[in-house]
Design an enzyme around this catalytic site. Structure first.
Site: not given
Length: 412
Positions: A65, A275, A369
């Protein structure tokens, strides 16, 4: 000073160690350097902010990038895909070892380029119009990211609409946060940090949403335009999550997590999904089992329930809005479930996991996570008789230091 990088820190900076004469060694952090590379540069505090590479690593690649040096959206484009995947797997192995645990940890599954379907961008009015992008690395400076390699083509195509919103509702002195989600019916945009929503601005924003083809526009928590529900498809169910709601970052990552979870609970007749969000796992699993979905956000539970009622071919799904941190499901409430799926936020779910450990649930699929809190919660289960059978590493945040984990637990 010359140094050789020893390892990567959790934020992606390389770490080397320097010893003071007669004193202990201390870490020095170096941006965009890989382990094994010899570098030279000036040290300020505990950082070498501008290291010059003397001996490059074989894992070093040219960043794909053109914005990489200025944009803070990516941290590891200078490393090969193989290196990043192995490093993320090692992060999980190390976190488990820190809790005295071992498990079979699969190779990381990395989402492809241009697949992020949800992102929070920032916008600011300029003399010539508006600037949309990400913040620079460790900076408040805003960097434009045309042709970003992370975001889906639909998100990139929506930049003119975001610029129009910033010009209409932003200020030269402030900055807007724009959470943008790629849905099946168009972009879902939630904006904070803009001008107060008076009648004139409300009308202008509604017209912009119509002309720009946005599915939904939310301004400071108030829906100002809803052309059509911004739908996501969870299995057979069409779901319109509430503005700014949690969504797995990529379709590929969601599919990998769902495949792991489905395999873990295969054969179960009653599943509790804790959750549950807006139904990422609960609704697809309802093809094979009755599901009880529990989530603290009432709006997400309402979206899940509406999606289930709109679908066909699913078994019964019950749902409950409940704060599982303050009031976890206890052993009595968990009685009768053949399996549990749990996907807590970064803090983990220690109270709920302790309740699971005290229950008789035979199988658990855990998604996390945060490898550190995952390992902590995994140890709680293992100490109470569960076996950690296998672990998958799912990399939805390509070129970042973010690591996601899925794990299978069964009672010994």
């Amino acid at each position: 000073m010359k140094l050789v990088a020893d390892r990567l820190g959790h934020r992606g900076d390389a770490v080397a160690y320097v010893s003071e004469a007669g004193g202990p060694s201390g870490p020095v952090f170096m941006p965009r350097i890989l382990p094994g590379e010899e570098v030279e540069g000036e040290i300020t505090g505990d950082r070498m902010p501008a290291p010059r590479i003397l001996t490059p690593s074989p894992d070093r690649v040219a960043a794909p990038c053109p914005h990489y040096r200025t944009c803070g959206g990516c941290a590891l484009q200078h490393a090969s895909d193989r290196f990043v995947a192995e490093w993320k797997r090692a992060v999980v192995v190390t976190a488990l070892a820190g809790q005295g645990l071992e498990a079979a940890v699969d190779e990381a599954q990395t989402s492809p380029q241009r697949s992020r379907r949800r992102a929070t961008l920032h916008g600011r009015r300029t003399k010539g119009g508006a600037l949309i992008g990400f913040h620079g690395r460790a900076s408040d400076a805003l960097v434009a990211v045309p042709n970003c390699l992370l975001l889906t083509p639909a998100l990139m195509a929506g930049f003119p609409a975001l610029e129009a919103l910033v010009k209409a509702g932003g200020s030269r002195s402030g900055e807007l946060a724009l959470t943008v989600t790629d849905s099946t019916t168009g972009l879902d945009v939630a904006v904070t940090g803009g001008k107060p929503l008076d009648a004139a601005l409300h009308g202008m924003l509604a017209q912009l949403a119509e002309s720009q083809g946005l599915a939904r526009l939310t301004w400071e928590g108030e829906v100002v335009a809803l052309r059509q529900p911004p739908l996501q498809r969870f299995g057979a169910a069409p779901v319109a999550p509430p503005p700014g709601a949690f969504l797995q970052a990529t379709e590929a990552g969601e599919a990998a997590l769902l495949a792991f979870v489905t395999r873990t609970v295969d054969g179960a007749k009653r599943v509790a999904d804790l959750f549950a969000g807006a139904g990422t796992f609960a609704l697809p699993l309802a093809r094979q089992a009755e599901v009880h979905a529990v989530e603290g956000d009432a709006a997400m539970i309402a979206a899940l329930d509406k999606g289930w009622r709109a679908a066909t071919g699913l078994k019964r799904v019950t749902s409950e809005a409940r704060d599982l941190f303050r009031r976890p499901l206890d052993a009595d409430e968990l009685r009768g479930f053949d399996a549990v799926v749990i996907d807590p936020p970064r803090a983990g779910a220690e109270a709920q996991v302790r309740a699971l450990a005290a229950s008789r649930v035979p199988r658990i699929a855990m998604v996390s996570c945060n490898p550190v809190t995952f390992a902590r919660d995994a140890r709680i289960l293992v100490e109470k008789g569960f076996t950690l059978d296998r672990v998958a590493v799912i990399d939805q945040f390509r070129w970042s230091t973010h690591v996601e984990v899925a794990a299978q637990f069964t009672r010994s």
